[in-house]
Structures are given as C-alpha cells and as structure tokens.
Design a protein around this motif. Structure first.
Motif, PDB file in Angstrom:
ATOM      1  N   ALA A 125       0.360  13.276  -1.071  1.00 40.31           N
ATOM      2  CA  ALA A 125      -0.938  13.265  -0.388  1.00 40.31           C
ATOM      3  C   ALA A 125      -2.008  12.921  -1.415  1.00 40.31           C
ATOM      4  CB  ALA A 125      -1.225  14.630   0.231  1.00 40.31           C
ATOM      5  N   SER A 126      -2.919  12.012  -1.052  1.00 38.20           N
ATOM      6  CA  SER A 126      -3.978  11.580  -1.965  1.00 38.20           C
ATOM      7  C   SER A 126      -5.332  11.735  -1.298  1.00 38.20           C
ATOM      8  CB  SER A 126      -3.772  10.119  -2.377  1.00 38.20           C
ATOM      9  OG  SER A 126      -2.567   9.953  -3.081  1.00 38.20           O
ATOM     10  N   PHE A 127      -6.313  12.178  -2.100  1.00 34.01           N
ATOM     11  CA  PHE A 127      -7.665  12.416  -1.618  1.00 34.01           C
ATOM     12  C   PHE A 127      -8.616  11.488  -2.373  1.00 34.01           C
ATOM     13  CE2 PHE A 127      -5.013  16.150  -1.599  1.00 34.01           C
ATOM     14  CZ  PHE A 127      -5.124  16.612  -0.292  1.00 34.01           C
ATOM     15  N   LYS A 128      -9.258  10.581  -1.647  1.00 33.98           N
ATOM     16  CA  LYS A 128     -10.131   9.602  -2.302  1.00 33.98           C
ATOM     17  C   LYS A 128     -11.373  10.280  -2.859  1.00 33.98           C
ATOM     18  CE  LYS A 128     -13.028   6.958  -0.269  1.00 33.98           C
ATOM     19  NZ  LYS A 128     -13.704   6.039   0.644  1.00 33.98           N
ATOM     20  N   VAL A 129     -11.688   9.984  -4.121  1.00 35.88           N
ATOM     21  CA  VAL A 129     -12.880  10.548  -4.751  1.00 35.88           C
ATOM     22  C   VAL A 129     -13.919   9.475  -5.054  1.00 35.88           C
ATOM     23  CG1 VAL A 129     -11.699  12.525  -5.741  1.00 35.88           C
ATOM     24  CG2 VAL A 129     -11.790  10.413  -7.038  1.00 35.88           C
ATOM     25  N   LYS A 130     -13.489   8.198  -5.075  1.00 36.78           N
ATOM     26  CA  LYS A 130     -14.420   7.117  -5.397  1.00 36.78           C
ATOM     27  C   LYS A 130     -13.791   5.790  -5.016  1.00 36.78           C
ATOM     28  CE  LYS A 130     -16.825   5.035  -9.362  1.00 36.78           C
ATOM     29  NZ  LYS A 130     -16.927   4.991 -10.844  1.00 36.78           N
ATOM     30  N   GLU A 131     -14.627   4.796  -4.742  1.00 35.27           N
ATOM     31  CA  GLU A 131     -14.137   3.440  -4.541  1.00 35.27           C
ATOM     32  C   GLU A 131     -15.120   2.453  -5.151  1.00 35.27           C
ATOM     33  OE1 GLU A 131     -15.661   2.111  -0.140  1.00 35.27           O
ATOM     34  OE2 GLU A 131     -13.843   3.338  -0.205  1.00 35.27           O
ATOM     35  N   ASP A 132     -14.588   1.347  -5.615  1.00 34.01           N
ATOM     36  CA  ASP A 132     -15.402   0.309  -6.245  1.00 34.01           C
ATOM     37  C   ASP A 132     -15.131  -1.002  -5.507  1.00 34.01           C
ATOM     38  OD1 ASP A 132     -16.901  -1.274  -7.875  1.00 34.01           O
ATOM     39  OD2 ASP A 132     -15.712  -0.959  -9.686  1.00 34.01           O
ATOM     40  N   VAL A 133     -15.933  -1.268  -4.466  1.00 30.11           N
ATOM     41  CA  VAL A 133     -15.754  -2.444  -3.617  1.00 30.11           C
ATOM     42  C   VAL A 133     -17.127  -3.050  -3.347  1.00 30.11           C
ATOM     43  CG1 VAL A 133     -14.779  -3.359  -1.479  1.00 30.11           C
ATOM     44  CG2 VAL A 133     -13.809  -1.288  -2.503  1.00 30.11           C
ATOM     45  N   ALA A 134     -17.286  -4.319  -3.653  1.00 27.08           N
ATOM     46  CA  ALA A 134     -18.562  -5.009  -3.424  1.00 27.08           C
ATOM     47  C   ALA A 134     -18.520  -5.748  -2.091  1.00 27.08           C
ATOM     48  CB  ALA A 134     -18.831  -5.993  -4.563  1.00 27.08           C
ATOM     49  N   GLY A 135     -19.702  -5.960  -1.505  1.00 20.27           N
ATOM     50  CA  GLY A 135     -19.820  -6.800  -0.318  1.00 20.27           C
ATOM     51  C   GLY A 135     -19.656  -6.104   1.006  1.00 20.27           C
ATOM     52  N   LEU A 136     -19.565  -4.757   1.016  1.00 19.02           N
ATOM     53  CA  LEU A 136     -19.465  -4.041   2.290  1.00 19.02           C
ATOM     54  C   LEU A 136     -20.850  -3.807   2.871  1.00 19.02           C
ATOM     55  CD1 LEU A 136     -16.742  -1.283   1.814  1.00 19.02           C
ATOM     56  CD2 LEU A 136     -16.624  -3.301   3.254  1.00 19.02           C
ATOM     57  N   ALA A 137     -20.983  -4.043   4.155  1.00 19.36           N
ATOM     58  CA  ALA A 137     -22.271  -3.822   4.832  1.00 19.36           C
ATOM     59  C   ALA A 137     -22.344  -2.380   5.318  1.00 19.36           C
ATOM     60  CB  ALA A 137     -22.433  -4.794   5.991  1.00 19.36           C
ATOM     61  N   GLY A 138     -22.411  -1.439   4.397  1.00 20.94           N
ATOM     62  CA  GLY A 138     -22.466  -0.019   4.750  1.00 20.94           C
ATOM     63  C   GLY A 138     -21.091   0.554   5.032  1.00 20.94           C
ATOM     64  N   GLY A 139     -20.966   1.862   4.920  1.00 18.22           N
ATOM     65  CA  GLY A 139     -19.697   2.537   5.170  1.00 18.22           C
ATOM     66  C   GLY A 139     -18.741   2.462   3.997  1.00 18.22           C
ATOM     67  N   ASP A 140     -17.541   2.992   4.214  1.00 20.26           N
ATOM     68  CA  ASP A 140     -16.511   3.018   3.184  1.00 20.26           C
ATOM     69  C   ASP A 140     -15.469   1.947   3.442  1.00 20.26           C
ATOM     70  OD1 ASP A 140     -17.695   5.139   1.909  1.00 20.26           O
ATOM     71  OD2 ASP A 140     -16.495   6.647   2.950  1.00 20.26           O
ATOM     72  N   PHE A 141     -14.841   1.493   2.376  1.00 19.88           N
ATOM     73  CA  PHE A 141     -13.728   0.547   2.499  1.00 19.88           C
ATOM     74  C   PHE A 141     -12.452   1.286   2.894  1.00 19.88           C
ATOM     75  CE2 PHE A 141     -10.012  -1.558   0.705  1.00 19.88           C
ATOM     76  CZ  PHE A 141     -10.147  -2.847   1.191  1.00 19.88           C
ATOM     77  N   ALA A 142     -12.207   2.450   2.282  1.00 19.94           N
ATOM     78  CA  ALA A 142     -10.948   3.173   2.490  1.00 19.94           C
ATOM     79  C   ALA A 142     -11.191   4.556   3.080  1.00 19.94           C
ATOM     80  CB  ALA A 142     -10.194   3.304   1.168  1.00 19.94           C
ATOM     81  N   LYS A 143     -10.186   5.066   3.787  1.00 21.81           N
ATOM     82  CA  LYS A 143     -10.241   6.408   4.353  1.00 21.81           C
ATOM     83  C   LYS A 143     -10.137   7.455   3.257  1.00 21.81           C
ATOM     84  CE  LYS A 143      -8.229   5.023   8.777  1.00 21.81           C
ATOM     85  NZ  LYS A 143      -7.088   5.174   9.714  1.00 21.81           N
ATOM     86  N   LYS A 144     -10.534   8.672   3.586  1.00 18.91           N
ATOM     87  CA  LYS A 144     -10.546   9.758   2.598  1.00 18.91           C
ATOM     88  C   LYS A 144      -9.148  10.236   2.225  1.00 18.91           C
ATOM     89  CE  LYS A 144     -15.060  10.233   2.311  1.00 18.91           C
ATOM     90  NZ  LYS A 144     -15.768   9.897   1.052  1.00 18.91           N
ATOM     91  N   LEU A 145      -8.214  10.176   3.172  1.00 19.86           N
ATOM     92  CA  LEU A 145      -6.861  10.686   2.934  1.00 19.86           C
ATOM     93  C   LEU A 145      -5.842   9.555   2.981  1.00 19.86           C
ATOM     94  CD1 LEU A 145      -6.814  13.954   5.088  1.00 19.86           C
ATOM     95  CD2 LEU A 145      -7.003  13.777   2.603  1.00 19.86           C
ATOM     96  N   ASP A 146      -4.813   9.682   2.159  1.00 19.69           N
ATOM     97  CA  ASP A 146      -3.739   8.693   2.125  1.00 19.69           C
ATOM     98  C   ASP A 146      -2.421   9.430   1.925  1.00 19.69           C
ATOM     99  OD1 ASP A 146      -3.021   5.789   2.024  1.00 19.69           O
ATOM    100  OD2 ASP A 146      -2.189   6.405   0.092  1.00 19.69           O
ATOM    101  N   PHE A 147      -1.401   9.046   2.701  1.00 17.06           N
ATOM    102  CA  PHE A 147      -0.096   9.698   2.619  1.00 17.06           C
ATOM    103  C   PHE A 147       0.980   8.667   2.296  1.00 17.06           C
ATOM    104  CE2 PHE A 147      -2.682  12.289   5.457  1.00 17.06           C
ATOM    105  CZ  PHE A 147      -2.551  13.536   4.875  1.00 17.06           C
ATOM    106  N   ALA A 148       1.977   9.105   1.539  1.00 15.83           N
ATOM    107  CA  ALA A 148       3.015   8.174   1.090  1.00 15.83           C
ATOM    108  C   ALA A 148       4.334   8.899   0.890  1.00 15.83           C
ATOM    109  CB  ALA A 148       2.586   7.510  -0.215  1.00 15.83           C
ATOM    110  N   ALA A 149       5.414   8.119   0.897  1.00 13.88           N
ATOM    111  CA  ALA A 149       6.735   8.593   0.475  1.00 13.88           C
ATOM    112  C   ALA A 149       6.963   8.072  -0.934  1.00 13.88           C
ATOM    113  CB  ALA A 149       7.806   8.079   1.418  1.00 13.88           C
ATOM    114  N   THR A 150       7.642   8.849  -1.745  1.00 18.50           N
ATOM    115  CA  THR A 150       7.828   8.433  -3.138  1.00 18.50           C
ATOM    116  C   THR A 150       9.204   8.825  -3.656  1.00 18.50           C
ATOM    117  OG1 THR A 150       6.893   8.608  -5.372  1.00 18.50           O
ATOM    118  CG2 THR A 150       6.760  10.550  -3.988  1.00 18.50           C
ATOM    119  N   GLY A 151       9.698   8.010  -4.572  1.00 16.40           N
ATOM    120  CA  GLY A 151      10.970   8.282  -5.220  1.00 16.40           C
ATOM    121  C   GLY A 151      10.958   7.692  -6.618  1.00 16.40           C
ATOM    122  N   GLY A 152      11.829   8.204  -7.479  1.00 14.29           N
ATOM    123  CA  GLY A 152      11.824   7.696  -8.841  1.00 14.29           C
ATOM    124  C   GLY A 152      13.033   8.120  -9.642  1.00 14.29           C
TER     125      GLY A 152
END
Length: 200
Positions: A125-152
C-alpha cells in the motif's frame, strides 16, 4: 494473623511468577524481531496508459522490520519513501518527467534458505505525499492511495548485509485528472534493486 501472612506470601508468589512469564514472553518476541535499513533504485513506468511513456529512474529508502515465524520463514514489512513515475512523450502532458512520491508499506512473506538466498511475495500500500507534474489545469495528477502486488528474490549474509530485487505490479488506477485526450486508468509498475542491512 498467620493466615493473613500466608495469603500475602501466596499473592506475592503468583505476582512474581506472572511477571517472570510476561518478561519471558516479551523476550521471545524481541528475539524474533529483526530491524534494518535499506535503500536503492526504482525503474518505473505506467502500464495501460493511453499516452506515450518511457521508464523513469527513481529511488527508495527507509526502514525494515521482520518477524521470524520459524528458522526459514518470516514476515517482512518495510516503510519506504519512494519516487516513481514515467517519462511523458505526448502532446497532452508534453515531454516531461512525471514524478510521484509515495510512502510505501510492503508486507511480504519470505522464505530464506540456510545459505542466505530468499524469495518473497506479498502486497504493498502506498500513500502519495507529493507529485511533480507540469501542465495540469488544477487538481492532482495521481490519486492519494495506490495498491500493488509484489514479489522478489535476494541474498542476505550472516552479517546482516544483503541485496534484493523486487517487481511491484500495480493493481489500482493511478490517474486523478480529467483530460479529453488521455485516459486516467493506467497503473504504476516498478522494478526495485536494494541494498539493506539488518541489525542482529
């Protein structure tokens, strides 16, 4: 009076026995825990994006804690500050590095051989704390939460020093913008290589 003294002695004995058992239980828990630090590189991109992207190199760093279930099995949890994203090559966002910064918490089951090689799998589970995206007309580029499956896989020496590689496969939609030329249902995908040290 003798009865009162006898009762007090019994109560003190029970209390001391309970404290001893409690201290023993805490010690067993502490013996099963391993703490460490880790850092490394990310190689990330968006999948299923309707706009052209190339992979982006980022980083991750943070702490780890593992609970040993037995000689070879453990549950591994990390708390990592991680920079992921992609390089945009389309007219909607222009040519730029889309950088997303998360606090990520992967929880994985790990099997480690006596030699030190290990394999692991779990979720993140990932919680967005910052984003660096130019050219957006207001709002966020990415959602606050992100979920993934992982292996290694990886290797950990008896000294506690180790190296590992993980693949993090995004399960949730990333985009949080409204653009006529681009869909926002793409996902994060990330390959990680880490160096870590576990305090024994």
């Amino acid at each position: 009076m003798k009865k009162l003294i006898l009762i007090c002695l019994v109560l003190l004995s029970v209390k001391s026995f309970g404290q001893t058992k409690s201290e023993g239980f805490v010690q067993v828990l502490l013996n099963r825990l391993e703490f460490g630090i880790k850092a490394g590189a990310n190689y990330s991109d968006f999948t299923d994006a309707s706009f052209a992207t190339d992979p982006l190199v980022g980083f991750h760093a943070g702490g780890t804690v593992a609970f040993k279930l037995g000689k070879n099995f453990s549950v591994q949890e990390d708390i990592l500050f991680s920079a992921v994203g992609a390089k945009s090559n389309n007219n909607e966002f222009g040519k730029q590095d889309i950088k997303l910064y998360y606090v990520s918490v992967p929880v994985l089951f790990r099997y480690k051989t006596n030699f030190g090689l290990y394999a692991e799998a779990g979720t993140q589970a990932s919680f967005k704390v910052k984003e660096d995206v130019a050219g957006l007309a207001g709002g966020d580029f990415a959602k606050k939460l992100d979920f993934a499956a992982t292996g290694g896989i990886g290797f950990q020496s008896k000294m506690g020093l180790g190296i590992g590689a993980r693949y993090i496969y995004g399960l949730s939609k990333v985009g949080n913008f409204d653009a006529s030329g681009s869909r926002n249902n793409f996902k994060n995908n990330n390959a990680q290589v880490s160096l870590f040290y576990t305090f024994k």
